[in-house]
Design an enzyme around this catalytic site. Structure first.
Site, short mmCIF file in Angstrom:
data_model
loop_
_atom_site.label_atom_id
_atom_site.label_comp_id
_atom_site.label_asym_id
_atom_site.label_seq_id
_atom_site.Cartn_x
_atom_site.Cartn_y
_atom_site.Cartn_z
N SER A 1 0.93 -1.15 0.01
CA SER A 1 -0.03 -0.11 -0.09
C SER A 1 0.90 1.42 0.06
CB SER A 1 -1.02 -0.02 1.14
OG SER A 1 -0.75 -0.98 2.10
N ASN B 1 3.58 -13.73 12.94
CA ASN B 1 3.53 -13.74 14.23
C ASN B 1 3.05 -15.18 14.78
OD1 ASN B 1 0.88 -13.43 14.28
ND2 ASN B 1 0.69 -11.36 14.48
N ASP C 1 5.83 -4.22 8.24
CA ASP C 1 6.40 -3.88 6.92
C ASP C 1 7.82 -3.47 6.97
OD1 ASP C 1 3.16 -2.20 6.44
OD2 ASP C 1 3.72 -4.12 6.01
#
Lengths: 302, 282
Positions: free
Chosen positions: A10, A139, A224
């Site tokens: 994004s 995670n 990110d």
């Protein structure tokens, strides 16, 4: 260093998530970054308001076609992040498979986000994305979801990472878990595993464990940044996951500490910082990104 | 330094034009850069092929609305570049006017991108076969000041350079209004080495670097220009060397090969060695 990364993430006008979070640090480290913006939003969705436009799978394909027509579709790495669209994700996988045919040594790094995507995307991630990935950074929750196995001990974490290796990626970093840290409850445990295939066909796996200080705040864009920095440091230390993790986790620590100090300064005493105030202090952390002082050690585990 | 720039320019997946050309160098210099991508193309339009999508004026407005709703529409600088759409440009102007009301000391850096060598005209007839005198450009810059901007840099002209025909002449003019109401204008002239290649994205990099160096030297156009033109020189030299290396002996480099060596020029961007001097002119 001539190393070219294709990053499909994004874009936010303001702040640091997705490509905004990944590009600057990689460029500062000397990587050429080609970036396809999967969306353009005013800011990340943790703010009170957010507005913008998304790229469709067709539009993504058109952009890739442009690159291909010019015969410049040669990449050393691909990096992807968050996606909420099945057809978009499938187009990404198609592109990566084609890029891997053009360059068989291409490395595809996929950062964690499975926890935030709709359930209908989970099968796409598990069956299509992870199998073509070389580096993944789930995670604990995401690692459990992908393998169908729980992690309540370090031994189980190692088993889960081995299962993830079997699905595709040679490098797996479980960025956070609720395993107890030997340094106490102000720390969380991260684990990494890197499988290497030797010229004679034999395999070895290096596994590491890190105790990472907890921070009392919700950050956006850190995943990110983590994936981008793990890409960079595994590039520089391809057979040394211990060092790659120490560098990566250390740079995260410096950026986060600088961010939280500044956020508290902006918010004032006794007040919780807001999402705008908690935006990563990315440009201010340039020196730490270039050469992170090592502030935590990884322990090699069996 | 807490300085926030809103940059409304193109985005290319590969290469360095528009926001790709402006963002990294400004961030390297410590500026916070918010970027609205006016288009997303695979690469710039000088390649054999290019594909992508454009942002409409409405979509631009929607993005700005998002920023405004969060009350984070506070900028020190706005930077814009190329636009081929009237309604888009008018929306940009509306946004800038609103931002200036929110922050009256906002500085808008504009590269008019109207053309070169008489292919498009601003307000004045320009015959590219006629050699202009320096005084002509001084008058042109004063007229531009009268239209609004306090800082004008004519990035290249056909004035003859005293250093010979391997150089072109650039001029700058900065008008300052003093507290007592009086005005003074600093004008400079630079002789810039010509380069035998067509670069894309250099204008966008120039505007971004002029923003940065006039920010650090707000009353010293001479130094701001020396820094800006010097960093351009380093980036261009590095780019042309590498392009020739890629192309091979006796071959003209292609557009992909001529992409600016931006990330490799980080040290020059951070602290450009001054390689040309600006002369203060009357």
């Amino acid at each position: 260093m001539e190393c070219r990364v294709l990053s499909i993430q994004s874009h936010v006008v303001r702040g640091y998530v997705g490509n905004k979070s990944a590009s600057f640090p990689l460029q500062v480290l000397g990587f050429e970054v080609d970036s396809i913006n999967s969306v353009q939003f005013s800011n990340h969705t943790g703010y009170s308001h957010w507005k913008g436009q998304v790229l469709t799978a067709d539009e993504l394909h058109v952009l890739y076609e442009g690159i291909k027509l010019n015969n410049v579709h040669h990449y050393d790495y691909v990096l992807t992040g968050y996606s909420r669209d099945t057809s978009f994700l499938e187009m990404v996988v198609d592109i990566i498979q084609e890029l891997k045919r053009a360059n068989p040594s291409l490395v595809y790094g996929k950062c964690s986000d499975a926890a935030y995507v709709p359930e209908n995307l989970h099968p796409v991630y598990k069956n299509k994305v992870v199998p073509v990935a070389d580096i993944i950074t789930p995670n604990q929750f995401e690692a459990e979801l992908l393998t169908g196995k729980n992690i309540s001990t370090e031994k189980e974490a190692v088993e889960v990472m081995d299962l993830l290796h079997a699905m595709g990626p040679d490098t797996v970093v479980i960025t956070s878990s609720d395993l107890p840290s030997r340094l106490g409850d102000q720390f969380l445990v991260s684990l990494g595993s890197q499988r290497t295939v030797h010229p004679d066909g034999s395999r070895s796996t290096q596994r590491v464990r890190m105790d990472v200080p907890k921070v009392d705040a919700v950050f956006v864009g850190t995943g990110d940044l983590f994936a981008a920095m793990l890409l960079a440091w595994t590039h520089h230390y391809p057979n040394d996951l211990k060092t790659a993790c120490e560098k990566t986790f250390s740079v995260m620590h410096h950026v986060i500490q600088r961010t939280i100090s500044y956020a508290h300064e902006l918010a004032g005493p006794g007040r919780r910082p807001s999402p705008p105030q908690l935006e990563l202090r990315m440009v201010q952390s340039k020196a730490d990104i270039e050469d992170p002082a090592i502030v935590m050690r990884a322990t090699v585990i069996s």
